[in-house]
Scaffold this active site. Structure first.
Site, PDB file in Angstrom:
ATOM      1  N   ALA A   4       0.735  -1.161   0.007  1.00 59.46           N
ATOM      2  CA  ALA A   4       0.015   0.011  -0.085  1.00 59.46           C
ATOM      3  C   ALA A   4       0.925   1.181   0.073  1.00 59.46           C
ATOM      4  CB  ALA A   4      -0.753  -0.250   1.200  1.00 59.46           C
ATOM      5  N   LYS A   5       0.362   2.386  -0.510  1.00 62.80           N
ATOM      6  CA  LYS A   5       1.226   3.408  -0.684  1.00 62.80           C
ATOM      7  C   LYS A   5       0.967   4.530   0.594  1.00 62.80           C
ATOM      8  CE  LYS A   5       2.832   6.220  -4.446  1.00 62.80           C
ATOM      9  NZ  LYS A   5       4.123   5.998  -4.205  1.00 62.80           N
TER      10      LYS A   5
END
Ligand code: PMP
Length: 306
Positions: free
Chosen positions: A156-157
């Site tokens: 996930a960013k």
């Protein structure tokens, strides 16, 4: 970074008017997810590259971080990105949507806070310097390990993942390199501080498997373009010495695009300049983002004409 107009929670506002209160939990705890997207001057006007995939990844990042609902839908955020680029009057730019914990959650429970969403855009061309794509850059293997996926979520960013990248990149630049290559907790190659990594061996392209890295949209684009060129592509564990022995090594990312490594840990890679397969992929990528490939139409969202 000066941004003329910023989209904030559904409204376009003058950039100078958007001030973040000191008591914003996202700033204190890194509780935010973001995207990096680009708009290019393409064959039929300015167009955003793989916009839907980026906004869908933003949603998935928010879900991974624990948010169960966001105040805007994927469709609304796609429209908002187009609106923000248009409001700023830019034809080529970088877009930064950010979902952040704006209030509540001081007890470290995401359900107790509110998510806000903003989008800024700015001109940003050469992430690793103006000559990087031509000459290739120099990297070292970082003394810092990439996150373990059971510590924070590597796919996930998440804003709070990036101090790990800052530690590595700052150390490498202070040592005189351009970029850091990060190993995973098992000691195998993971990714760079803001880009995925590939090696070329003959007519084969190898890249670390998805499980522990951010699944880059450029990585996916390059895999598709490479297969179309007849190259064999596989995602498999890679060791540090496989980097040293590769014919070519390159990185992929929205900001970096495709950049070759001419040297790693003081070892020359291949001929010591951007290799022929990296060059071919750079050219194909530039054609893709500029609307020159048949497949480009699937990947580009043109700005509505004024
Ligand atoms: N890995 C990391 C850690 C990144 O920050 C990025 C940049 N988003 C990438 C890989 C490349 O992803 P993309 O190609 O989607 O920009």
């Amino acid at each position: 970074m000066d941004c003329k107009y910023i989209w904030l929670n559904g409204k376009i506002m003058a950039g100078a008017e958007v001030q973040m209160p000191f008591m914003t939990p996202a700033v204190h705890y890194g509780m935010a997810v973001f995207e990096g997207i680009r708009c290019y001057r393409a064959a039929n006007g300015p167009a955003i590259f793989r916009l839907r995939e980026h906004i869908e990844r933003l949603y998935k990042s928010a879900t991974v971080l624990g948010w169960r609902e966001l105040p805007f839908s994927v469709g609304q955020l796609i429209e908002a990105c187009l609106e923000t680029v248009q409001a700023n009057g830019l034809e080529e730019c970088y877009l930064r949507p950010l979902v952040y914990l704006a209030g509540g959650g001081w007890n470290l429970n995401v359900d107790a806070g509110q998510a806000h969403v903003g989008i800024s855009v700015w001109p940003w061309n050469a992430y690793l310097g103006p000559e990087a794509a031509e000459r290739g850059v120099r990297a070292n293997v970082s003394s810092y390990t990439r996150h373990h996926p059971n510590v924070v979520m590597t796919k996930a960013k998440i804003a709070g993942n990036y101090p790990n990248s800052f530690l590595a990149k700052t150390e490498s630049v202070r040592l005189g390199f351009d970029e850091a290559i990060m190993m995973d907790a098992q000691g195998l190659v993971a990714e760079c501080t803001g880009a995925n990594i590939f090696i070329v061996k003959g007519q084969r392209l190898l890249t670390p498997p998805e499980a522990q890295v951010l699944e880059g949209i450029t990585r996916d684009t390059v895999m598709i373009l490479a297969r179309e060129m007849g190259l064999e592509v596989s995602a498999q564990p890679l060791s540090r010495d496989q980097l040293y022995m590769a014919d070519e090594v390159f990185v992929t990312g929205t900001a970096a695009e495709i950049v070759g490594f001419r040297e790693i840990d003081f070892r020359t890679i291949g001929t010591g300049r951007t290799g022929p397969i990296t060059r071919k992929l750079q050219q194909a990528y530039q054609s893709a983002v500029r609307g020159e490939l048949p497949r480009s139409s699937e990947w580009l969202t043109y700005l509505p004409r004024k």
